[in-house]
Design an enzyme around this catalytic site. Structure first.
Site, short mmCIF file in Angstrom:
data_model
loop_
_atom_site.label_atom_id
_atom_site.label_comp_id
_atom_site.label_asym_id
_atom_site.label_seq_id
_atom_site.Cartn_x
_atom_site.Cartn_y
_atom_site.Cartn_z
N GLU A 59 -4.17 -14.77 0.02
CA GLU A 59 -4.69 -15.58 -1.09
C GLU A 59 -4.73 -17.06 -0.75
O GLU A 59 -5.67 -17.78 -1.08
CB GLU A 59 -3.86 -15.36 -2.37
CG GLU A 59 -4.04 -14.01 -3.01
CD GLU A 59 -3.39 -12.88 -2.22
OE1 GLU A 59 -2.49 -13.17 -1.40
OE2 GLU A 59 -3.79 -11.72 -2.39
N HIS A 128 0.06 -7.58 -12.63
CA HIS A 128 -1.38 -7.38 -12.87
C HIS A 128 -1.77 -7.74 -14.30
O HIS A 128 -2.84 -7.38 -14.76
CB HIS A 128 -1.78 -5.93 -12.59
CG HIS A 128 -1.69 -5.53 -11.15
ND1 HIS A 128 -0.49 -5.43 -10.49
CD2 HIS A 128 -2.65 -5.25 -10.24
CE1 HIS A 128 -0.71 -5.07 -9.24
NE2 HIS A 128 -2.02 -4.96 -9.06
#
Ligand SMILES: Cc1ncc(C[n+]2csc(CCOP(=O)(O)OP(=O)(O)O)c2C)c(N)n1
Ligand SMILES: [Mg+2]
Lengths: 324, 356
Positions: A59, A128
């Site tokens: 990321e 999530h």
């Protein structure tokens, strides 16, 4: 066209990529797989691997390299696969994307877009279902938007891709496949920095964004039955914040309930409440109330409903401010 | 079954030894050799002067280059004007080679953002203070240049300490996967503040880290201008011809403190510094030039005067620049000012008025 939010975002990406050859997409599984939420479906086939890039799994690198691309003159639209995996990239966003214009006194700019599926309500595993918008909003130099409808998603993303500064575009996962809405095929944008009034009302202002706008709509229905007429503001642009629209509404109603999914402490609701009281305490007929996530890690699927504000919590809060 | 499937070796390159003797041709004209020497001398005078200015309270915290002049100057010198250079924070000499006016360097280390408003015709990125973050920007820049079909290469500097940061590994990984036109120039100056190179990684060399990412690594005598120049030039040409990235470990030494806020005597021995003093990059090139009739005492004296004057002029310019208008601190956050920033700017102006 009747589109859900995922399709509206896909269309916005496709149209802007056709229009602007400098737009490139990068992220994990966005190419061959079309993204884990299928938001980038079909784009690799259409635009090829130089513009729709499946990256290695990192990321910080996705954002860090996007910064370099943006400095060089491309318009990267990076995807962070899930909200909870934004954190490794926060350093690049905060330390560089947000500052390069200021650091170089305007010599370099960083017009990138970061798309992040966010928030809860879909019974996902840990990490999530996060609502990390405060980290972005708290960072000078970044902009942040979060649509609540397919129409807004297309217009806001188009605006984000044309913005001269870094914009974080939050996509509430729960709304990806919520009911379709008429979305114009033609080019349009929704200005960043402008909130929307999604329902007018005279008694209490409900301020929210993303999934919570729909929770507020549900709460407003309940309140109607109790003769309370709620106005709903969809903040849409979290930074810059449209304080004018919020203050105008509170001036009219004299009451505000701010609803967000992110944890309460130092959530954007705190800023909005402080802004209202600083600017206009005399129009208030009751203290500003917040209905938010709790100050706990987002619970896993079985308990996530305890955490997420729902219509019941919102309408009770509105009744309380009405009674004050 | 068990068999060896991967073997690797890492080359070390030195062309000019400590006595100024050359083992192969330098690929540089005499004029270029003199130019590099003059840039190194200028950088050192600038560096010494900057440390002094800090001691006198005329400059903020400053990271000295001393000892790393060959590594910085010869690598930056190998770049074409259109190539991109992405510095860490110690690359003052590289910036000078690339044409950034010295007064701007002083301005930046003196606490004024305008010192990093890189002139529009220079492809140098701003300094990056967060260690190891800038290799990713370099990857993005190299990637964009490749996507846009520009025939250029990029070079990024980072320290031995920076090799421990995850971002540096991510950068090399991406550059390898996408075969990007980028040179990773690791300034191994043996120290990351007080942490010696051996405590940074168990790998025998930093150069070999490239192997794991699928491209070549090479260790170069970083105090040897010719080796630095050749290795960089070759790596840049390789990048331009589409053959991907290279990691160059520039084996050198930080002769000074980490910054003017540091006292290196707390963690390293003088004997170590004395050893490295013998390898001084400027002295080494001078010996070479002298034996090749490119250097005389007279030339040196004139050069010192000329360079000293350039630095003095830069200091004068730096110290005579008026303060930036206070309201400007709000003006570069976004392309246009938000209402909130306009209000905060006004509130600052009101404060200013009430003070006077
Ligand atoms: C992310 C980060 N951590 C810590 C620091 C503080 N710091 C500044 S320089 C430095 C050491 C860097 O060593 P190296 O990469 O070898 O570069 P050098 O200073 O030797 O040029 C440290 C720890 C920083 N600037 N950034
Ligand atoms: Mg070091």
């Amino acid at each position: 066209m009747m589109l859900n939010m995922a399709q509206a975002i896909n269309l916005a990406l496709k149209q802007e990529m056709e229009k602007n050859k400098k737009v490139v997409l990068l992220g994990e599984d966005i190419g061959v797989d079309g993204g884990v939420f299928r938001v980038t479906e079909g784009l690799l086939e259409r635009f090829g691997p130089n513009r729709v890039i499946d990256t290695p799994l990192a990321e910080s690198a996705i954002i860090g390299t996007s910064i370099g691309m943006a400095i060089y003159g491309l318009k990267p639209v990076a995807e962070i696969q899930f909200d909870g995996f934004l954190y490794p990239a926060l350093d690049q966003l905060i330390s560089h994307a947000a500052r390069i214009r200021n650091r170089s006194r305007g010599r370099f700019t960083c017009p990138l877009v970061v798309r992040i599926p966010c928030a809860g309500g879909i019974h996902a595993p840990e990490h999530h279902s996060e609502s990390p918008e405060t980290h972005i909003v708290h960072t000078p130099g970044l902009k942040a938007v979060m649509p609540s409808t397919p129409y807004d998603a297309k217009g806001l993303l188009t605006a984000a891709m044309r913005d001269p500064d870094p914009v974080v575009f939050f996509e509430p996962k729960k709304l990806y496949r919520s009911p379709k809405q008429e979305v114009p095929e033609k080019d349009y944008d929704i200005p960043i920095g402008k909130a929307g009034v999604t329902k007018e009302g005279g008694d209490v202002t409900l301020v929210s964004w993303g999934t919570m706008v729909h929770v507020c709509a549900e709460a407003a229905e309940k309140l109607k039955g109790k003769n309370i007429d709620a106005e709903i503001i969809d903040v849409r642009s979290l930074s810059p914040l449209d304080t004018e629209t919020i203050l105008n509404s509170v001036q009219k109603t004299g009451r505000a309930v701010i609803v967000h999914e992110a944890p309460r402490t130092l959530g954007l609701g705190a800023e909005i409440a402080a802004t209202i009281s600083e600017a206009d305490i005399l129009s208030l007929k009751a203290p500003v109330k917040r209905v938010t996530g709790f100050d706990i890690p987002m619970p896993l699927a079985k308990h996530e409903n305890l955490y997420l504000p729902d219509a019941g919590r919102v309408s009770r809060a509105a009744e309380e401010v009405m009674k004050f | 079954m068990r068999k060896g499937i991967v073997r690797f070796s890492v080359n070390y390159v030195q062309i000019l030894d400590e006595n100024g003797k050359c083992s192969e041709s330098t690929e540089l004209t005499n004029e270029q050799v003199k130019e590099i020497y003059e840039l190194m001398v200028l950088s050192r005078i600038f560096d010494e002067k900057s440390v002094k200015l800090q001691r006198e309270g005329r400059l903020g915290t400053y990271p000295p280059v001393r000892g790393q002049e060959a590594a910085q100057v010869a690598s930056a010198y190998a770049l074409d004007k259109k190539d991109w250079m992405i510095p860490a924070f110690r690359e003052n000499a590289s910036m000078i080679v690339r044409g950034l006016p010295m007064e701007m360097l002083l301005q930046y280390w003196g606490g004024d953002e305008r010192g990093q408003k890189i002139p529009a015709d220079q492809n140098n990125l701003t300094f990056a203070i967060p260690v190891g973050t800038q290799p990713l920007h370099a990857v993005g820049i190299a990637w964009a240049s490749k996507i846009m079909g520009d025939k250029i290469a990029s070079l990024v500097y980072f320290g031995d300490g920076a090799t421990s940061e995850g971002d540096t590994s991510e950068a090399m990984n991406f550059a390898g996967v996408f075969s990007l036109p980028l040179v990773f120039a690791c300034m191994n100056n043996q120290w990351a503040i007080s942490v010696p190179r051996k405590k940074q990684t168990a790998a025998e060399t930093i150069a070999q880290k490239a192997i794991a990412f699928g491209f070549d690594g090479i260790q170069v005598d970083g105090n040897d201008v010719f080796a630095v120049y050749k290795a960089t030039k070759d790596a840049l040409e390789k990048a331009r011809s589409g053959k991907g990235p290279t990691l160059i470990e520039l084996f050198t030494y930080r002769m000074g403190d980490h910054t003017t806020a540091d006292d290196a005597s707390r963690y390293r021995k003088k004997s170590e510094i004395d050893e490295w003093l013998k390898k001084d990059p400027i002295e080494r090139l001078r010996k070479y030039m002298e034996s090749n009739k490119l250097w005389t005492k007279d030339y040196e004296e004139k050069l010192l005067v000329k360079s000293g004057k350039k630095v003095e002029d830069a200091i004068k310019k730096y110290e005579s620049v008026p303060m930036e208008d206070p309201g400007k601190i709000f003006e570069y956050v976004y392309a246009g000012m938000t209402e909130k920033l306009e209000n905060q700017q006004k509130s600052l102006e009101r404060q200013d008025e009430s003070k006077s």
